[in-house]
Design an enzyme around this catalytic site. Structure first.
Site, PDB file in Angstrom:
ATOM      1  CG  HIS A 199      50.348  47.749  48.561  1.00 19.93           C
ATOM      2  ND1 HIS A 199      51.692  47.830  48.323  1.00 19.93           N
ATOM      3  CD2 HIS A 199      49.767  47.534  47.365  1.00 19.93           C
ATOM      4  CE1 HIS A 199      51.910  47.662  47.032  1.00 19.93           C
ATOM      5  NE2 HIS A 199      50.761  47.483  46.427  1.00 19.93           N
ATOM      6  CB  THR A 232      32.654  37.025  47.961  1.00 22.49           C
ATOM      7  OG1 THR A 232      31.873  35.951  47.453  1.00 22.49           O
ATOM      8  CG2 THR A 232      32.190  37.410  49.357  1.00 22.49           C
ATOM      9  CB  CYS A 318      56.113  46.699  39.281  1.00 20.15           C
ATOM     10  SG  CYS A 318      55.109  46.916  40.726  1.00 20.15           S
TER      11      CYS A 318
END
Ligand code: PMP
Length: 376
Positions: A199, A232, A318
Protein backbone atom coordinates in the site's frame (compact mmCIF):
# COMPACT_ATOMS: atom_id res chain seq x y z
CA UNK A 1 -8.86 17.30 -2.06
CA UNK A 2 -5.10 17.73 -1.76
CA UNK A 3 -3.49 14.56 -0.44
CA UNK A 4 0.08 14.89 0.84
CA UNK A 5 0.38 11.83 3.05
CA UNK A 6 1.69 9.32 0.49
CA UNK A 7 4.19 7.83 2.92
CA UNK A 8 1.34 6.78 5.20
CA UNK A 9 -0.45 5.12 2.32
CA UNK A 10 -1.08 5.58 -1.39
CA UNK A 11 -4.26 5.37 -3.44
CA UNK A 12 -4.55 2.17 -5.48
CA UNK A 13 -3.74 2.85 -9.11
CA UNK A 14 -6.42 2.12 -11.71
CA UNK A 15 -4.57 -0.72 -13.48
CA UNK A 16 -3.87 -2.37 -10.14
CA UNK A 17 -7.47 -2.11 -8.98
CA UNK A 18 -8.70 -3.43 -12.33
CA UNK A 19 -6.56 -6.53 -12.02
CA UNK A 20 -7.68 -7.02 -8.39
CA UNK A 21 -11.33 -6.93 -9.49
CA UNK A 22 -10.76 -9.17 -12.50
CA UNK A 23 -8.97 -11.84 -10.48
CA UNK A 24 -11.55 -11.70 -7.68
CA UNK A 25 -14.28 -12.27 -10.25
CA UNK A 26 -12.62 -14.76 -12.58
CA UNK A 27 -10.39 -16.88 -10.33
CA UNK A 28 -12.51 -18.35 -7.58
CA UNK A 29 -10.41 -21.46 -6.96
CA UNK A 30 -8.12 -21.87 -3.96
CA UNK A 31 -4.55 -22.00 -5.36
CA UNK A 32 -4.00 -25.06 -3.11
CA UNK A 33 -6.97 -27.06 -4.49
CA UNK A 34 -6.23 -30.03 -6.72
CA UNK A 35 -9.00 -29.47 -9.27
CA UNK A 36 -8.75 -27.39 -12.42
CA UNK A 37 -10.07 -24.18 -10.81
CA UNK A 38 -7.41 -24.49 -8.13
CA UNK A 39 -4.75 -25.20 -10.72
CA UNK A 40 -5.82 -22.18 -12.77
CA UNK A 41 -5.43 -19.97 -9.67
CA UNK A 42 -2.13 -21.63 -8.81
CA UNK A 43 -0.73 -20.99 -12.27
CA UNK A 44 -1.69 -17.33 -12.10
CA UNK A 45 -0.05 -17.03 -8.70
CA UNK A 46 3.12 -18.66 -9.99
CA UNK A 47 3.31 -16.29 -12.94
CA UNK A 48 2.84 -13.24 -10.65
CA UNK A 49 5.56 -14.55 -8.34
CA UNK A 50 7.84 -15.07 -11.32
CA UNK A 51 7.27 -11.49 -12.46
CA UNK A 52 8.09 -10.20 -8.97
CA UNK A 53 11.25 -12.30 -8.90
CA UNK A 54 12.31 -10.85 -12.25
CA UNK A 55 11.67 -7.23 -11.34
CA UNK A 56 13.51 -7.64 -8.02
CA UNK A 57 16.22 -9.89 -9.51
CA UNK A 58 15.69 -12.62 -6.93
CA UNK A 59 14.48 -16.23 -7.01
CA UNK A 60 10.81 -17.17 -6.71
CA UNK A 61 11.66 -19.34 -3.67
CA UNK A 62 12.94 -16.20 -1.94
CA UNK A 63 9.48 -14.56 -1.88
CA UNK A 64 7.09 -15.01 1.05
CA UNK A 65 3.77 -13.16 0.80
CA UNK A 66 2.61 -11.45 3.98
CA UNK A 67 -0.15 -9.04 4.97
CA UNK A 68 2.28 -6.12 4.74
CA UNK A 69 5.57 -4.84 6.07
CA UNK A 70 4.69 -5.19 9.75
CA UNK A 71 4.16 -8.92 9.31
CA UNK A 72 7.23 -9.21 7.08
CA UNK A 73 9.32 -7.48 9.78
CA UNK A 74 7.96 -9.91 12.39
CA UNK A 75 8.56 -12.97 10.23
CA UNK A 76 12.07 -11.84 9.28
CA UNK A 77 13.34 -10.93 12.72
CA UNK A 78 11.43 -13.28 15.02
CA UNK A 79 11.59 -16.08 12.46
CA UNK A 80 15.35 -15.70 12.07
CA UNK A 81 16.08 -15.28 15.79
CA UNK A 82 14.04 -18.29 16.89
CA UNK A 83 15.58 -20.51 14.23
CA UNK A 84 19.19 -19.45 14.88
CA UNK A 85 19.39 -19.12 18.66
CA UNK A 86 22.38 -21.49 18.71
CA UNK A 87 24.45 -18.80 16.93
CA UNK A 88 23.82 -16.15 19.58
CA UNK A 89 21.12 -14.09 21.27
CA UNK A 90 21.88 -10.49 20.42
CA UNK A 91 20.37 -8.30 17.72
CA UNK A 92 21.31 -4.77 16.66
CA UNK A 93 18.83 -2.18 15.40
CA UNK A 94 19.08 1.50 14.50
CA UNK A 95 17.34 4.42 16.22
CA UNK A 96 15.56 5.27 12.97
CA UNK A 97 13.27 2.28 12.66
CA UNK A 98 9.53 2.02 12.18
CA UNK A 99 7.69 1.39 15.50
CA UNK A 100 6.98 -2.23 14.47
CA UNK A 101 10.70 -3.04 14.76
CA UNK A 102 10.83 -1.77 18.35
CA UNK A 103 7.72 -3.81 19.18
CA UNK A 104 9.50 -6.90 17.86
CA UNK A 105 12.59 -6.04 19.94
CA UNK A 106 10.43 -5.79 23.07
CA UNK A 107 9.00 -9.22 22.34
CA UNK A 108 12.43 -10.74 21.72
CA UNK A 109 13.67 -9.34 25.03
CA UNK A 110 10.98 -11.45 26.75
CA UNK A 111 12.50 -14.48 24.97
CA UNK A 112 15.98 -13.88 26.40
CA UNK A 113 17.46 -11.87 23.52
CA UNK A 114 19.42 -8.68 24.05
CA UNK A 115 18.97 -5.67 21.79
CA UNK A 116 21.72 -3.13 21.02
CA UNK A 117 20.95 0.24 19.44
CA UNK A 118 23.47 1.52 16.91
CA UNK A 119 24.19 5.26 16.88
CA UNK A 120 23.73 7.46 13.85
CA UNK A 121 25.57 10.57 12.73
CA UNK A 122 23.99 14.05 12.74
CA UNK A 123 23.19 13.44 9.07
CA UNK A 124 21.21 10.35 10.04
CA UNK A 125 23.63 7.83 8.58
CA UNK A 126 24.45 4.77 10.63
CA UNK A 127 27.72 5.42 12.48
CA UNK A 128 30.06 2.89 10.86
CA UNK A 129 32.43 2.76 13.82
CA UNK A 130 29.64 2.23 16.30
CA UNK A 131 28.18 -0.49 14.10
CA UNK A 132 31.54 -2.31 14.16
CA UNK A 133 31.52 -2.09 17.95
CA UNK A 134 27.91 -3.18 18.40
CA UNK A 135 28.18 -6.28 16.18
CA UNK A 136 29.75 -8.93 18.41
CA UNK A 137 30.21 -12.69 18.34
CA UNK A 138 26.74 -12.93 19.95
CA UNK A 139 24.99 -10.82 17.26
CA UNK A 140 22.88 -12.89 14.91
CA UNK A 141 20.91 -10.20 13.11
CA UNK A 142 21.10 -6.48 12.37
CA UNK A 143 18.00 -4.61 11.22
CA UNK A 144 18.43 -1.24 9.53
CA UNK A 145 15.65 0.60 7.75
CA UNK A 146 16.54 1.26 4.08
CA UNK A 147 14.70 4.58 3.96
CA UNK A 148 13.47 6.03 7.23
CA UNK A 149 9.73 6.81 7.25
CA UNK A 150 9.92 10.22 8.92
CA UNK A 151 12.84 12.07 7.38
CA UNK A 152 13.36 9.79 4.39
CA UNK A 153 16.99 9.12 5.28
CA UNK A 154 18.49 6.51 3.03
CA UNK A 155 21.17 4.13 4.29
CA UNK A 156 24.08 2.66 2.29
CA UNK A 157 22.98 -0.95 2.84
CA UNK A 158 25.83 -2.55 0.88
CA UNK A 159 28.49 -0.81 2.97
CA UNK A 160 26.62 -1.56 6.20
CA UNK A 161 26.50 -5.22 5.34
CA UNK A 162 30.24 -5.29 4.57
CA UNK A 163 30.95 -3.77 8.00
CA UNK A 164 28.64 -6.27 9.68
CA UNK A 165 30.16 -9.29 7.89
CA UNK A 166 33.69 -8.12 8.71
CA UNK A 167 32.81 -8.25 12.40
CA UNK A 168 30.85 -11.48 12.30
CA UNK A 169 30.34 -13.41 9.08
CA UNK A 170 27.33 -15.24 10.53
CA UNK A 171 25.37 -12.06 11.25
CA UNK A 172 22.58 -11.37 8.74
CA UNK A 173 21.20 -8.00 7.65
CA UNK A 174 17.46 -7.35 7.53
CA UNK A 175 16.18 -4.13 6.03
CA UNK A 176 12.70 -2.67 6.16
CA UNK A 177 12.40 -1.39 2.59
CA UNK A 178 8.80 -0.19 2.86
CA UNK A 179 9.67 3.44 2.11
CA UNK A 180 12.48 2.60 -0.31
CA UNK A 181 10.95 0.33 -2.93
CA UNK A 182 9.60 2.24 -5.91
CA UNK A 183 11.19 5.47 -4.68
CA UNK A 184 14.88 4.72 -4.95
CA UNK A 185 16.96 2.03 -6.57
CA UNK A 186 17.43 -0.95 -4.25
CA UNK A 187 19.48 -4.08 -4.76
CA UNK A 188 18.09 -6.93 -2.70
CA UNK A 189 21.45 -8.69 -2.96
CA UNK A 190 22.79 -6.07 -0.52
CA UNK A 191 20.68 -7.60 2.28
CA UNK A 192 19.69 -11.05 3.53
CA UNK A 193 16.09 -10.27 4.48
CA UNK A 194 13.85 -7.39 3.38
CA UNK A 195 10.29 -6.24 4.05
CA UNK A 196 8.08 -4.65 1.40
CA UNK A 197 4.50 -3.36 1.58
CA UNK A 198 1.91 -3.03 -1.20
CA UNK A 199 0.00 0.00 0.00
CA UNK A 200 3.01 2.33 -0.17
CA UNK A 201 3.42 1.67 -3.89
CA UNK A 202 -0.12 2.27 -5.17
CA UNK A 203 -1.16 -1.29 -4.41
CA UNK A 204 -3.90 -2.47 -2.06
CA UNK A 205 -3.62 -2.61 1.73
CA UNK A 206 -3.19 -6.04 3.31
CA UNK A 207 -0.42 -7.40 1.10
CA UNK A 208 3.35 -7.28 1.18
CA UNK A 209 6.26 -9.63 1.09
CA UNK A 210 9.37 -10.77 2.79
CA UNK A 211 12.47 -11.33 0.70
CA UNK A 212 14.43 -14.13 2.31
CA UNK A 213 17.74 -15.07 0.76
CA UNK A 214 17.75 -18.78 -0.08
CA UNK A 215 20.99 -19.04 1.91
CA UNK A 216 19.32 -18.49 5.26
CA UNK A 217 16.79 -20.34 7.37
CA UNK A 218 13.89 -18.89 9.32
CA UNK A 219 11.08 -20.36 11.38
CA UNK A 220 7.38 -19.66 10.71
CA UNK A 221 5.53 -17.41 13.12
CA UNK A 222 2.13 -18.44 11.79
CA UNK A 223 1.81 -22.19 12.09
CA UNK A 224 -0.39 -24.52 10.11
CA UNK A 225 1.18 -26.24 7.15
CA UNK A 226 4.73 -26.78 5.96
CA UNK A 227 4.74 -23.31 4.43
CA UNK A 228 6.69 -20.40 5.92
CA UNK A 229 3.42 -18.50 6.04
CA UNK A 230 0.35 -20.71 6.33
CA UNK A 231 -3.13 -19.76 5.16
CA UNK A 232 -4.89 -19.60 1.80
CA UNK A 233 -2.96 -17.18 -0.42
CA UNK A 234 -5.07 -14.16 -1.36
CA UNK A 235 -4.68 -14.38 -5.11
CA UNK A 236 -6.30 -11.02 -6.06
CA UNK A 237 -4.05 -9.19 -3.58
CA UNK A 238 -0.97 -11.02 -4.85
CA UNK A 239 -1.75 -10.20 -8.48
CA UNK A 240 -2.45 -6.56 -7.60
CA UNK A 241 0.76 -6.37 -5.56
CA UNK A 242 2.79 -7.85 -8.39
CA UNK A 243 1.40 -5.28 -10.79
CA UNK A 244 1.94 -2.37 -8.38
CA UNK A 245 5.52 -3.46 -7.73
CA UNK A 246 6.34 -3.75 -11.43
CA UNK A 247 4.82 -0.33 -12.15
CA UNK A 248 6.62 1.28 -9.20
CA UNK A 249 10.01 -0.10 -10.14
CA UNK A 250 9.68 0.52 -13.88
CA UNK A 251 8.64 4.15 -13.38
CA UNK A 252 10.88 4.87 -10.41
CA UNK A 253 13.44 7.18 -12.06
CA UNK A 254 10.81 9.13 -13.97
CA UNK A 255 8.61 9.56 -10.87
CA UNK A 256 11.57 10.50 -8.69
CA UNK A 257 12.51 13.42 -10.94
CA UNK A 258 8.95 14.83 -10.68
CA UNK A 259 9.01 14.50 -6.90
CA UNK A 260 12.43 16.15 -6.70
CA UNK A 261 11.11 19.32 -8.38
CA UNK A 262 8.14 19.41 -6.01
CA UNK A 263 10.44 18.99 -3.03
CA UNK A 264 12.70 21.83 -4.22
CA UNK A 265 9.73 24.16 -4.39
CA UNK A 266 8.47 23.06 -0.96
CA UNK A 267 11.90 23.45 0.63
CA UNK A 268 12.50 26.91 -0.85
CA UNK A 269 9.08 28.17 0.33
CA UNK A 270 9.10 26.69 3.84
CA UNK A 271 12.68 27.90 4.40
CA UNK A 272 11.29 31.46 4.42
CA UNK A 273 9.45 30.90 7.73
CA UNK A 274 12.01 31.90 10.36
CA UNK A 275 10.47 29.92 13.23
CA UNK A 276 9.96 26.66 11.34
CA UNK A 277 12.75 24.06 11.36
CA UNK A 278 13.18 21.87 8.30
CA UNK A 279 14.17 18.34 9.24
CA UNK A 280 16.22 17.24 6.29
CA UNK A 281 19.73 15.93 5.79
CA UNK A 282 21.88 15.27 2.73
CA UNK A 283 20.59 11.69 2.78
CA UNK A 284 16.85 12.47 2.79
CA UNK A 285 14.98 11.27 -0.29
CA UNK A 286 12.74 13.90 -1.95
CA UNK A 287 9.46 12.01 -1.41
CA UNK A 288 9.38 12.91 2.28
CA UNK A 289 9.52 16.49 3.55
CA UNK A 290 9.57 16.95 7.31
CA UNK A 291 9.33 20.17 9.28
CA UNK A 292 8.88 21.17 12.91
CA UNK A 293 6.34 23.89 13.62
CA UNK A 294 8.02 24.56 17.02
CA UNK A 295 5.30 26.90 18.36
CA UNK A 296 2.17 25.08 17.18
CA UNK A 297 0.82 21.64 18.03
CA UNK A 298 0.96 19.43 14.91
CA UNK A 299 -2.47 17.86 15.65
CA UNK A 300 -4.07 21.32 15.61
CA UNK A 301 -2.30 22.15 12.38
CA UNK A 302 -3.30 18.87 10.71
CA UNK A 303 -6.96 19.37 11.63
CA UNK A 304 -6.93 22.99 10.47
CA UNK A 305 -5.59 21.89 7.08
CA UNK A 306 -8.13 19.08 7.00
CA UNK A 307 -10.93 21.66 7.19
CA UNK A 308 -9.53 22.95 3.89
CA UNK A 309 -9.55 19.42 2.44
CA UNK A 310 -5.76 19.12 2.68
CA UNK A 311 -4.20 16.02 4.24
CA UNK A 312 -0.68 15.84 5.66
CA UNK A 313 0.87 13.51 8.23
CA UNK A 314 2.46 13.71 11.65
CA UNK A 315 5.64 11.69 12.35
CA UNK A 316 4.46 8.31 11.11
CA UNK A 317 0.93 7.04 10.77
CA UNK A 318 1.87 4.18 13.08
CA UNK A 319 3.10 6.35 15.97
CA UNK A 320 0.16 8.70 16.32
CA UNK A 321 0.81 11.60 18.62
CA UNK A 322 4.05 10.19 19.98
CA UNK A 323 7.29 12.10 20.10
CA UNK A 324 9.36 11.51 16.97
CA UNK A 325 12.14 9.10 17.86
CA UNK A 326 13.86 9.83 14.53
CA UNK A 327 14.07 13.57 15.18
CA UNK A 328 15.32 12.85 18.71
CA UNK A 329 17.98 10.50 17.27
CA UNK A 330 19.18 13.15 14.82
CA UNK A 331 18.64 16.54 16.44
CA UNK A 332 18.17 15.58 20.11
CA UNK A 333 15.63 18.41 20.50
CA UNK A 334 12.36 17.56 22.26
CA UNK A 335 10.39 20.54 20.99
CA UNK A 336 11.45 19.80 17.46
CA UNK A 337 10.54 16.14 17.93
CA UNK A 338 7.14 17.02 19.41
CA UNK A 339 6.00 19.40 16.70
CA UNK A 340 6.85 17.67 13.43
CA UNK A 341 4.72 17.46 10.32
CA UNK A 342 5.39 15.08 7.46
CA UNK A 343 4.43 16.14 3.98
CA UNK A 344 4.89 13.24 1.62
CA UNK A 345 4.91 13.76 -2.10
CA UNK A 346 4.09 11.68 -5.13
CA UNK A 347 4.42 11.88 -8.90
CA UNK A 348 0.63 12.32 -8.73
CA UNK A 349 1.05 15.64 -6.89
CA UNK A 350 0.62 18.56 -9.28
CA UNK A 351 2.38 21.92 -8.94
CA UNK A 352 -1.05 23.47 -8.80
CA UNK A 353 -1.93 21.35 -5.75
CA UNK A 354 1.40 22.17 -4.14
CA UNK A 355 0.81 25.90 -4.63
CA UNK A 356 -2.69 25.60 -3.18
CA UNK A 357 -1.25 23.74 -0.22
CA UNK A 358 1.41 26.42 0.34
CA UNK A 359 -1.25 29.12 0.18
CA UNK A 360 -3.37 27.37 2.85
CA UNK A 361 -0.27 26.52 4.87
CA UNK A 362 0.55 30.21 5.14
CA UNK A 363 -2.95 31.20 6.29
CA UNK A 364 -3.24 28.36 8.83
CA UNK A 365 0.29 28.88 10.13
CA UNK A 366 -0.08 32.61 10.71
CA UNK A 367 -3.47 32.18 12.35
CA UNK A 368 -2.32 29.46 14.73
CA UNK A 369 0.92 31.25 15.50
CA UNK A 370 -1.09 34.27 16.58
CA UNK A 371 -3.30 32.14 18.83
CA UNK A 372 -0.23 30.67 20.48
CA UNK A 373 0.40 27.18 21.88
CA UNK A 374 -1.80 27.54 24.98
CA UNK A 375 -4.82 29.20 23.34
CA UNK A 376 -5.44 26.82 20.47
N1 PMP B 1 7.86 0.00 7.93
C1 PMP B 1 7.89 1.27 7.50
C2 PMP B 1 9.21 1.95 7.29
C3 PMP B 1 6.68 1.95 7.26
O1 PMP B 1 6.71 3.23 6.85
C4 PMP B 1 5.45 1.27 7.48
C5 PMP B 1 4.13 1.96 7.24
N2 PMP B 1 3.94 3.11 8.01
C6 PMP B 1 5.49 -0.06 7.91
C7 PMP B 1 6.72 -0.66 8.12
C8 PMP B 1 4.24 -0.85 8.14
O2 PMP B 1 3.77 -1.33 6.92
P1 PMP B 1 2.39 -2.10 6.79
O3 PMP B 1 1.31 -1.08 6.94
O4 PMP B 1 2.42 -2.72 5.43
O5 PMP B 1 2.35 -3.13 7.86
Amino acid sequence: MIYLDYSATTPVSKEVLDSYIKVTRDYIGNPNSLHSLGMKSNELMKSATKQISEVLDIKTEEIVYTSGATEANNLAIIGYCLKNTRLGKNIVVSKLEHPSIYGICDYLKTQGFTVSYVENTKEGLIDFEDLSKKVTAETILVSIVGVNSELGIRQPLKTLRQIIKKQNENTVLHSDLTQAIGKVNVNLHDVDLASISGHKIYGPKGIGMLYKSEKIQIQPIIHGTEELRSGTPCLPLIIAFSKALRLAITNETKNESVVKLLNDKLTATIAKYPKIMINKTNYSIPHIFNLSLMNIKPETFIHALEKRDIYVGSNTACAKGEISSTIMAIYGDEKRANTSLRISLSHLTSFDDLNKFLYSFDIVYNKLLELGWENE
